[in-house]
Design a protein around this motif. Structure first.
Motif, PDB file in Angstrom:
ATOM      1  N   CYS A 146       0.851  -1.184   0.000  1.00 31.46           N
ATOM      2  CA  CYS A 146       0.000   0.000   0.000  1.00 31.46           C
ATOM      3  C   CYS A 146       0.891   1.240   0.000  1.00 31.46           C
ATOM      4  CB  CYS A 146      -0.907  -0.002   1.224  1.00 31.46           C
ATOM      5  SG  CYS A 146      -1.831   1.525   1.406  1.00 31.46           S
ATOM      6  N   LYS A 163       0.089   4.138   0.812  1.00 30.63           N
ATOM      7  CA  LYS A 163      -0.233   5.056   1.904  1.00 30.63           C
ATOM      8  C   LYS A 163       0.357   4.581   3.225  1.00 30.63           C
ATOM      9  CE  LYS A 163      -2.958   7.799  -0.484  1.00 30.63           C
ATOM     10  NZ  LYS A 163      -2.529   9.131  -0.833  1.00 30.63           N
ATOM     11  N   CYS A 164       0.099   3.331   3.570  1.00 24.75           N
ATOM     12  CA  CYS A 164       0.503   2.861   4.889  1.00 24.75           C
ATOM     13  C   CYS A 164       1.566   1.768   4.828  1.00 24.75           C
ATOM     14  CB  CYS A 164      -0.720   2.372   5.670  1.00 24.75           C
ATOM     15  SG  CYS A 164      -1.424   0.860   5.009  1.00 24.75           S
ATOM     16  N   CYS A 196      -4.362  -0.230   0.076  1.00 26.61           N
ATOM     17  CA  CYS A 196      -5.157  -1.276   0.702  1.00 26.61           C
ATOM     18  C   CYS A 196      -6.593  -0.783   0.860  1.00 26.61           C
ATOM     19  CB  CYS A 196      -4.560  -1.666   2.050  1.00 26.61           C
ATOM     20  SG  CYS A 196      -4.656  -0.366   3.282  1.00 26.61           S
ATOM     21  N   CYS A 234      -7.119   2.213   3.328  1.00 24.43           N
ATOM     22  CA  CYS A 234      -6.673   3.511   2.824  1.00 24.43           C
ATOM     23  C   CYS A 234      -7.556   3.987   1.679  1.00 24.43           C
ATOM     24  CB  CYS A 234      -5.231   3.430   2.343  1.00 24.43           C
ATOM     25  SG  CYS A 234      -4.063   3.262   3.704  1.00 24.43           S
TER      26      CYS A 234
HETATM   27 ZN   LIG Z   1      -2.985   1.235   3.385  1.00 26.13          ZN
END
Ligand SMILES: [Zn+2]
Length: 142
Positions: free
Chosen positions: A84, A86-87, A105, A108
């Motif tokens: 992912c 983002k995270c 994911c 997110c």
């Molecule tokens: Zn994520």
């Protein structure tokens, strides 16, 4: 993720890419019709040239999709495919199988969509208020 699994995703992405490119230009996928300004040279053109030509005919939406597919292919090469953005969590394989070009994911993604909805809801108001005001572009430059 194993190399084999990555290869399978790569194959799928390449396949989607060619479907996308050929879908908008069926006359170039082998029918020997006359009237083609390129004549018989079409087959001799390097695939990258042909691809560039096909790309130019894509709609904006098609180009966006193509970019997503190519980004995913790049991530496969880099080894970050399936993470992912983002995270950093691993995106479930089931999700990747449905959308191999996804970059986030589920958690997110839904957060992102929620934010977009909030933004969309506020934009009408913000637009009518801020139109022509230079403060917004000042922020973007930073
Ligand atoms: Zn994520």
């Amino acid at each position: 993720m194993t190399r084999k699994e990555l290869d399978a995703f790569k194959q799928k992405l390449l396949n989607e890419k060619s479907v996308l490119l050929q879908g908008i230009s069926p006359q170039m996928s082998g029918s020997p019709k006359t009237g083609d300004p390129e004549g018989g040279d079409v087959c001799d053109i390097a695939s990258s040239d042909r691809e560039r030509d096909l790309r130019l005919r894509l709609s904006e939406r098609g180009r966006e999709k193509l970019r997503e597919i190519e980004d995913a292919l790049e991530r496969i090469e880099e080894g970050s495919f399936g993470d992912c953005e983002k995270c950093g969590a691993k995106i479930p394989k089931g999700r990747l199988k449905v959308m191999p070009f996804t970059t986030t994911c589920v958690a997110c993604k839904s957060r992102q969509e929620k934010q977009r909805k909030l933004y969309d809801g506020a934009s009408d108001f913000a637009l009518s208020r801020d139109l022509g005001v230079s403060e917004m572009s000042k922020e973007e430059e930073e």
